[in-house]
Design an enzyme around this catalytic site. Structure first.
Site, PDB file in Angstrom:
ATOM      1  N   PHE A 140     -42.319 -31.452  66.137  1.00 41.13           N
ATOM      2  CA  PHE A 140     -42.403 -30.415  67.161  1.00 41.13           C
ATOM      3  C   PHE A 140     -41.397 -29.308  66.881  1.00 41.13           C
ATOM      4  O   PHE A 140     -40.420 -29.488  66.141  1.00 41.13           O
ATOM      5  CB  PHE A 140     -42.178 -31.007  68.564  1.00 41.13           C
ATOM      6  N   CYS A 141     -41.658 -28.152  67.481  1.00 41.46           N
ATOM      7  CA  CYS A 141     -40.761 -27.007  67.398  1.00 41.46           C
ATOM      8  C   CYS A 141     -40.974 -26.181  68.655  1.00 41.46           C
ATOM      9  O   CYS A 141     -41.537 -26.671  69.632  1.00 41.46           O
ATOM     10  CB  CYS A 141     -41.007 -26.202  66.124  1.00 41.46           C
ATOM     11  N   THR A 142     -40.564 -24.936  68.655  1.00 43.64           N
ATOM     12  CA  THR A 142     -40.641 -24.125  69.871  1.00 43.64           C
ATOM     13  C   THR A 142     -42.088 -23.865  70.286  1.00 43.64           C
ATOM     14  O   THR A 142     -42.492 -24.127  71.412  1.00 43.64           O
ATOM     15  CB  THR A 142     -39.905 -22.796  69.682  1.00 43.64           C
ATOM     16  N   ILE A 202     -42.935 -26.964  72.152  1.00 42.94           N
ATOM     17  CA  ILE A 202     -42.226 -27.213  73.404  1.00 42.94           C
ATOM     18  C   ILE A 202     -42.743 -26.302  74.510  1.00 42.94           C
ATOM     19  O   ILE A 202     -42.893 -26.721  75.662  1.00 42.94           O
ATOM     20  CB  ILE A 202     -40.715 -26.999  73.214  1.00 42.94           C
ATOM     21  N   ARG A 226     -41.058 -19.548  65.686  1.00 43.04           N
ATOM     22  CA  ARG A 226     -41.650 -20.384  66.723  1.00 43.04           C
ATOM     23  C   ARG A 226     -42.134 -21.698  66.154  1.00 43.04           C
ATOM     24  O   ARG A 226     -42.380 -22.623  66.863  1.00 43.04           O
ATOM     25  CB  ARG A 226     -42.794 -19.647  67.383  1.00 43.04           C
TER      26      ARG A 226
END
Length: 270
Positions: free
Chosen positions: A191-193, A220, A270
């Site tokens: 996962f990331c932003t 996220i 992102r």
């Protein structure tokens, strides 16, 4: 005596984050068109274009932002462009930048081409259910892998997430080589932003032989939008003037530096 409560600032600015890995043969021509249209609409933010796709973060009046998204989706290349939305009381960017880059998210691994085939994803609702029950639907333990930079992770992350303390995304491939054994026997959710980094990371892990790898769809921000802050502690760092967002997608941090809000190499990760 009744004490009046200070009203919350009106959230009039719509912020969107979006990306799409898709072949773009004419990034320079597209840059000029998008620059003219965003400026005419009074939008601010950053758009990165590369042969591998588009990556953008924009803010402005809701009708203007959604009108621009509709224009993009009229192009067959971006017809299924998905956005993450949040609101702010003030404009978090100072100007509008449209840049052509070598990659829309730099990894320095040209063989990683998400447009040619992406790793499977998991929705926010499904991930929350897995975290609630302590395993995936096959009974396998779930490990969350944070692909963001260390300073972003320090503002908040999923409970128990793996953090390799990288300083920039180009360090992720080496970190994977050093820590791959840590991922064995688990369902890995990267996962990331907003989804773009974990999309490349998931492909790289699969090619490196990690057996069960998924990516969190929309990152996220989409998780916050759809299920809130369950199993997440802290805030989410964003590369604009809001600095951090809480699980309700409201700004929680002080204004970021002008460089963070205006430099496309910082503002779009992102």
């Amino acid at each position: 005596m009744c004490r009046s409560l200070k009203s919350r600032p009106v959230q009039e600015i719509l912020n969107i984050a979006a990306y799409k890995f898709v072949a773009i043969d004419d990034p320079l021509a597209l840059r000029d068109d998008l620059r003219a249209r965003t400026q005419a609409a009074g939008l601010m933010g950053t758009i990165l274009l590369a042969p591998e796709g588009i990556n953008l973060f924009l803010a402005g009046a809701a009708d203007a932002v959604r009108g621009f998204v509709a224009f993009l989706r009229a192009d067959a290349r971006f017809a299924d462009l998905e956005t993450k939305e949040s609101w702010s009381a003030t404009q978090p960017f100072r100007r509008m930048l449209v840049k052509v880059k070598r990659e829309i998210i730099r990894m320095d691994r040209p063989a990683i081409q998400p447009a040619a085939g992406r790793a499977p994803g998991v929705t926010a609702a499904t991930l929350k259910r897995w975290l609630d029950q302590g395993h995936d639907d096959a009974g396998q333990p779930v490990a969350l892998l944070d692909t963001r930079n260390a300073f972003e992770v320090d503002h908040g992350t999923f409970d128990g997430a793996i953090d390799w303390r990288i300083d920039k995304f180009t360090e992720f491939p080496q970190a994977l080589l050093e820590h791959r054994d840590q991922l064995a026997g688990k369902t890995i959710v990267s996962f990331c932003t907003g989804g773009i980094r974990c999309e490349k990371a998931a492909i790289l892990m699969r090619e490196a032989g990690v057996a069960d790898v998924l990516q969190l769809e929309g990152g996220i921000l989409k998780y916050f939008e759809e299920v809130g802050g369950a199993h997440y502690t802290g805030d989410c760092f964003v590369f604009d003037g809001r600095r951090t967002l809480g699980p309700d997608l409201a700004a929680t941090g002080s204004a970021a530096s002008a460089r963070a809000a205006e430099d496309p190499d910082i503002a779009i990760k992102r």
